[in-house]
Motif scaffolding. Structure first.
Motif, PDB file in Angstrom:
ATOM      1  N   GLN A 150      32.960 122.982  39.358  1.00 25.73           N
ATOM      2  CA  GLN A 150      33.456 121.798  38.661  1.00 25.73           C
ATOM      3  C   GLN A 150      34.961 121.688  38.857  1.00 25.73           C
ATOM      4  N   SER A 171      34.649 117.183  27.301  1.00 26.65           N
ATOM      5  CA  SER A 171      33.963 116.743  28.509  1.00 26.65           C
ATOM      6  C   SER A 171      32.473 117.038  28.319  1.00 26.65           C
ATOM      7  N   GLY A 184      34.985 124.238  25.910  1.00 25.79           N
ATOM      8  CA  GLY A 184      34.723 125.549  26.493  1.00 25.79           C
ATOM      9  C   GLY A 184      35.869 125.934  27.401  1.00 25.79           C
ATOM     10  N   GLU A 207      29.392 128.962  34.222  1.00 22.97           N
ATOM     11  CA  GLU A 207      29.413 129.961  33.150  1.00 22.97           C
ATOM     12  C   GLU A 207      28.008 130.275  32.625  1.00 22.97           C
ATOM     13  N   GLU A 214      28.957 121.137  24.672  1.00 19.48           N
ATOM     14  CA  GLU A 214      29.097 119.740  24.298  1.00 19.48           C
ATOM     15  C   GLU A 214      28.261 118.883  25.221  1.00 19.48           C
ATOM     16  N   ILE A 252      38.244 126.887  35.694  1.00 23.27           N
ATOM     17  CA  ILE A 252      38.596 128.191  36.222  1.00 23.27           C
ATOM     18  C   ILE A 252      37.568 128.649  37.245  1.00 23.27           C
ATOM     19  N   GLN A 253      36.372 128.056  37.197  1.00 19.83           N
ATOM     20  CA  GLN A 253      35.380 128.410  38.218  1.00 19.83           C
ATOM     21  C   GLN A 253      35.901 127.974  39.598  1.00 19.83           C
TER      22      GLN A 253
HETATM   23  N1  ARG Z   1      35.614 127.699  30.948  1.00 20.41           N
HETATM   24  C1  ARG Z   1      35.862 126.953  32.124  1.00 20.41           C
HETATM   25  C2  ARG Z   1      37.299 126.481  32.207  1.00 20.41           C
HETATM   26  O1  ARG Z   1      38.005 126.508  31.255  1.00 20.41           O
HETATM   27  C3  ARG Z   1      34.922 125.790  32.306  1.00 20.41           C
HETATM   28  C4  ARG Z   1      34.912 124.791  31.197  1.00 20.41           C
HETATM   29  C5  ARG Z   1      34.181 123.525  31.567  1.00 20.41           C
HETATM   30  N2  ARG Z   1      33.960 122.722  30.410  1.00 20.41           N
HETATM   31  C6  ARG Z   1      33.324 121.523  30.389  1.00 20.41           C
HETATM   32  N3  ARG Z   1      33.183 120.900  29.240  1.00 20.41           N
HETATM   33  N4  ARG Z   1      32.836 121.016  31.478  1.00 20.41           N
HETATM   34  O2  ARG Z   1      37.748 126.084  33.233  1.00 20.41           O
END
Ligand code: ARG
Length: 498
Positions: free
Chosen positions: A152, A44, A106, A197, A51, A156-157
């Motif tokens: 988002q 993403s 991530g 993050e 990324e 996990i947030q």
């Molecule tokens: N580390 C968090 C999760 O796993 C956020 C990852 C968001 N990554 C992204 N490419 N938008 O939920």
């Protein structure tokens, strides 16, 4: 004797050469585990420096910390690598549908996710932060009381914010698809804070100095790992290479390449935006170099529209013929079909076709095809009604005259009825084409980089949101206008030919 040793040497050389050739052509052990040479990674790309899209000579590619790691692993295991994109909340469904080989975004391995996908070892640690306007006193979880908080969707947030909301009263959550949208909402003061993050927050803050971030204690699991479809044979080899990379300090090297604040902001192409001067705070200058990229989305948008109108017209004609066929069961089927496709949202149909097809019939339908198929099915339903009306509106007398002249039914339909019906329904068909053209923007949700998506990508990249969208809007408008003019010319010509 001498001759013998010569023969021996030649034989030995041949054996050695051929075995080297065989070995280098033999698939690596990891390759033979999956029976292919190329792996597809899904990510993403709204998450600099993990990324994000980077432009080089007008071409855009996904780069970042995760992409570098993926490339390293692929090279080590002798795979070619293809990187594709989707919104974050589409990543796990894609793994479940076996649409891609792995996801790097991530992504944190949480127990809920582990029920649905497999994870590698964790390759990097991260910590949540609260991002808020500078000078605001929102610095810890309890400060969020009574505030509008952005996260988002699917991250996990989001989960962590919900956990905080159980303890702290009056938090209003706002879930958005992409991180740059959070920043934009913060700047527009439509949310008071966002949970993001640390490494990501750093990049966005150096591009937007009016914001600040404060790390907060973890609410649950953290850190990033690579995700695979359940039971994938790739988990072990990937984890092994990740461990090697950690041991050799390779991960640290890549982290310092991407995560030093200055690199991350610069890498994401983000200059600090000019301070608001009051009045219209627009800055098209910053997206100027990206406009060609947005324009590149036009052919796809047109391809979608034209194919959907073309196939939709054929499908709609078939349906309308069923409806006026006089055969009750056929008409009933066509009516039921129309009512279903007109009675449910196009976006829902699109997601169903794209996500359910692999699960139901095992065919991994490409996004582009899923889009055209859905649009054809959907617009066929609408067009069938228009065409039916058009056919019925053609004077009955004409039909009777043709019949009494002994013109066969089909010849009459094609030579007498259709041309007149077509002229009657032309305005309605133009309407349908216009809505298809604009609705084509919906395929951006399944990862097709058409006009709207290109504009969003530019926005994500430059940490600005409004200007690229405005530009895309202008292009849509110009396309629709061109279509309207072309159609009214056609209509005039048809009328003249009477
Ligand atoms: N580390 C968090 C999760 O796993 C956020 C990852 C968001 N990554 C992204 N490419 N938008 O939920």
């Amino acid at each position: 004797m001498k001759r013998n040793s010569w023969v021996f040497t030649v034989l030995l050389a041949i054996t050695m050469a051929s075995s080297t050739i065989v070995i280098s052509y033999l698939p690596s052990s990891a390759q033979s585990l999956v029976g292919k040479e190329e792996l597809t990674m899904l990510t993403s790309p709204d998450y600099p420096p993990y990324e994000f899209y980077e432009t080089k000579d007008g071409n855009r590619q996904i780069v970042g910390f995760d992409v570098d790691i993926a490339n390293y692993i692929a090279k080590e295991l002798r795979f070619k690598l293809k990187v594709t994109e989707s919104d974050f909340n589409g990543l796990i469904p894609a793994l479940q549908a076996n649409r891609v080989d792995f996801v790097m975004a991530g992504m944190t391995p949480t127990p809920e996710r582990q029920k649905n996908v497999d994870f590698s070892i964790i390759y990097y640690q991260a910590q949540d932060t609260i991002v808020a306007p500078k000078g605001s006193n929102i610095k810890k979880a309890t400060d969020l009381s009574g505030k509008r908080v952005g996260v988002q969707l699917g991250t996990i947030q989001e989960t962590n914010a919900k956990k905080i909301a159980e303890k702290v009263s009056g938090i209003q959550l706002k879930q958005l698809n992409r991180v740059p949208e959070l920043i934009q909402e913060l700047k527009a003061k439509r949310i008071d804070a966002a949970i993001i993050e640390d490494t990501i927050a750093k990049g966005f803050i150096s591009a937007n100095p009016e914001l600040q971030f404060t790390p907060i204690p973890p609410e649950g699991p953290s850190g990033s790992a690579i995700a695979f479809p359940k039971g994938s044979p790739m988990v072990e080899p990937f984890s092994r290479v990740l461990q090697q990379m950690k041991d050799k300090g390779e991960i640290e090297r890549l982290a310092s390449k991407w995560f030093s604040a200055s690199t991350s902001a610069a890498a994401a192409g983000a200059q600090a935006p000019a301070a608001p001067k009051g009045g219209l705070n627009l800055d098209f200058g910053r997206i100027l170099p990206d406009l060609p990229f947005v324009l590149q989305g036009i052919p796809l948008t047109l391809l979608f529209t034209i194919s959907s109108v073309f196939f939709g017209l054929i499908w709609g004609t078939i349906l309308s013929l069923l409806k006026i066929s006089g055969v009750k069961p056929l008409a009933a089927v066509a009516d039921a079909y129309t009512s279903i496709f007109r009675g449910t949202p196009l976006l829902l149909q699109l997601s169903l076709v794209y996500f359910a097809t692999p699960q139901l019939i095992g065919y991994n339908i490409p996004a582009l095809l899923a889009g055209i198929l859905t649009f054809t099915l959907n617009s066929g339903a609408y067009m069938s009604e228009t065409i039916r009306g058009g056919i019925l509106a053609v004077d009955k007398g004409q039909r009777e005259a043709a019949m009494s002249l002994g013109v066969p039914y089909w010849t009459m339909l094609i030579d007498v009825i259709f041309p007149q019906a077509l002229r009657n329904i032309l305005p309605a068909l133009v309407n349908e084409t216009i809505s298809l053209l604009k609705d084509s923007s919906l395929v951006s949700t399944i990862g097709v980089v058409e006009l709207l998506r290109s504009a969003q990508i530019v926005g994500a990249n430059k940490y600005i949101y409004f200007e690229p969208l405005l530009f895309a809007g202008l292009i849509y408008y110009v396309l629709v206008m061109a279509l309207t003019v072309a159609a009214s010319n056609l209509e005039r010509r048809l009328r003249k030919s009477d």
